[in-house]
Write a protein that holds these residues in place. Structure first.
Motif, short mmCIF file in Angstrom:
data_model
loop_
_atom_site.label_atom_id
_atom_site.label_comp_id
_atom_site.label_asym_id
_atom_site.label_seq_id
_atom_site.Cartn_x
_atom_site.Cartn_y
_atom_site.Cartn_z
N TRP A 1 3.90 -4.62 2.61
CA TRP A 1 2.60 -4.82 1.99
C TRP A 1 2.73 -5.73 0.77
O TRP A 1 3.57 -5.48 -0.08
CB TRP A 1 2.01 -3.48 1.55
CG TRP A 1 1.54 -2.64 2.67
CD1 TRP A 1 2.23 -1.63 3.27
CD2 TRP A 1 0.30 -2.73 3.37
NE1 TRP A 1 1.47 -1.08 4.28
CE2 TRP A 1 0.29 -1.74 4.36
CE3 TRP A 1 -0.81 -3.56 3.23
CZ2 TRP A 1 -0.79 -1.56 5.22
CZ3 TRP A 1 -1.88 -3.38 4.08
CH2 TRP A 1 -1.87 -2.40 5.07
N SER B 1 1.16 -7.38 -2.86
CA SER B 1 0.16 -7.08 -3.89
C SER B 1 -1.00 -8.03 -3.66
O SER B 1 -0.80 -9.21 -3.35
CB SER B 1 0.73 -7.31 -5.28
OG SER B 1 1.70 -6.36 -5.58
N THR B 2 -2.21 -7.54 -3.78
CA THR B 2 -3.37 -8.39 -3.54
C THR B 2 -4.57 -7.90 -4.34
O THR B 2 -4.59 -6.79 -4.83
CB THR B 2 -3.70 -8.45 -2.03
OG1 THR B 2 -4.68 -9.43 -1.80
CG2 THR B 2 -4.15 -7.11 -1.50
N LYS B 3 -5.55 -8.75 -4.46
CA LYS B 3 -6.76 -8.43 -5.21
C LYS B 3 -7.64 -7.46 -4.42
O LYS B 3 -7.69 -7.51 -3.18
CB LYS B 3 -7.58 -9.69 -5.52
CG LYS B 3 -6.86 -10.70 -6.37
CD LYS B 3 -6.81 -10.26 -7.80
CE LYS B 3 -6.18 -11.35 -8.66
NZ LYS B 3 -6.01 -10.92 -10.02
N LEU C 1 -1.61 0.21 -1.34
CA LEU C 1 -2.09 -0.33 -0.07
C LEU C 1 -1.58 0.49 1.11
O LEU C 1 -2.31 0.74 2.07
CB LEU C 1 -1.67 -1.80 0.08
CG LEU C 1 -2.44 -2.79 -0.79
CD1 LEU C 1 -1.78 -4.16 -0.72
CD2 LEU C 1 -3.88 -2.87 -0.36
N GLU D 1 -5.72 -5.96 -9.32
CA GLU D 1 -4.58 -6.14 -8.40
C GLU D 1 -4.19 -4.77 -7.83
O GLU D 1 -4.04 -3.80 -8.57
CB GLU D 1 -3.41 -6.74 -9.17
CG GLU D 1 -2.29 -7.23 -8.31
CD GLU D 1 -2.56 -8.59 -7.67
OE1 GLU D 1 -1.88 -8.90 -6.70
OE2 GLU D 1 -3.45 -9.32 -8.15
N ILE D 2 -4.05 -4.69 -6.53
CA ILE D 2 -3.63 -3.46 -5.86
C ILE D 2 -2.21 -3.67 -5.36
O ILE D 2 -1.94 -4.62 -4.64
CB ILE D 2 -4.57 -3.08 -4.70
CG1 ILE D 2 -6.00 -2.93 -5.20
CG2 ILE D 2 -4.09 -1.80 -4.03
CD1 ILE D 2 -7.01 -2.66 -4.12
N GLY D 3 -1.32 -2.77 -5.72
CA GLY D 3 0.09 -2.89 -5.37
C GLY D 3 0.41 -2.39 -3.98
O GLY D 3 -0.41 -1.76 -3.31
N PRO D 4 1.65 -2.65 -3.53
CA PRO D 4 2.07 -2.29 -2.17
C PRO D 4 2.00 -0.80 -1.87
O PRO D 4 1.61 -0.41 -0.78
CB PRO D 4 3.52 -2.78 -2.09
CG PRO D 4 3.69 -3.72 -3.22
CD PRO D 4 2.67 -3.39 -4.25
N ARG D 5 2.38 0.05 -2.83
CA ARG D 5 2.37 1.49 -2.57
C ARG D 5 0.96 2.01 -2.37
O ARG D 5 0.70 2.84 -1.48
CB ARG D 5 3.06 2.24 -3.70
CG ARG D 5 4.56 1.96 -3.72
CD ARG D 5 5.27 2.79 -4.73
NE ARG D 5 5.31 4.17 -4.24
CZ ARG D 5 5.83 5.18 -4.92
NH1 ARG D 5 6.35 4.97 -6.11
NH2 ARG D 5 5.83 6.39 -4.42
#
Length: 70
Positions: A4, A6-8, A56, A50-54
């Motif tokens: 995953w 990091s994404t907005k 998500l 920003e939403i991190g991999p964990r």
């Protein structure tokens, strides 16, 4: 298992809309999303956040989202 990024939050919400989720109701930045066959999901992020991999990965378990759909 795919990694995953990091994404907005705006991009994640758009991906959820593409796979069939829709906004049931909204109160501030908290959006309750609905999709047939799934429990309601509360999306509580501002668009530019920003939403991190964990996070998500946790969201994916409840929404059916995959990294390829971002």
């Amino acid at each position: 298992m795919a990694q995953w990024p990091s994404t907005k939050a705006r991009r994640v919400l758009a991906a959820l809309n593409r796979i069939g989720w829709s906004v049931k109701r909204q109160s501030g930045s908290h959006r309750t999303l609905q999709r047939d066959g799934w429990a309601d999901f509360v999306f509580a992020f501002h668009d530019r956040e920003e939403i991190g991999p964990r996070m998500l990965a946790r969201m994916a378990k409840k929404t059916g989202l995959t990294p390829e759909e971002l």
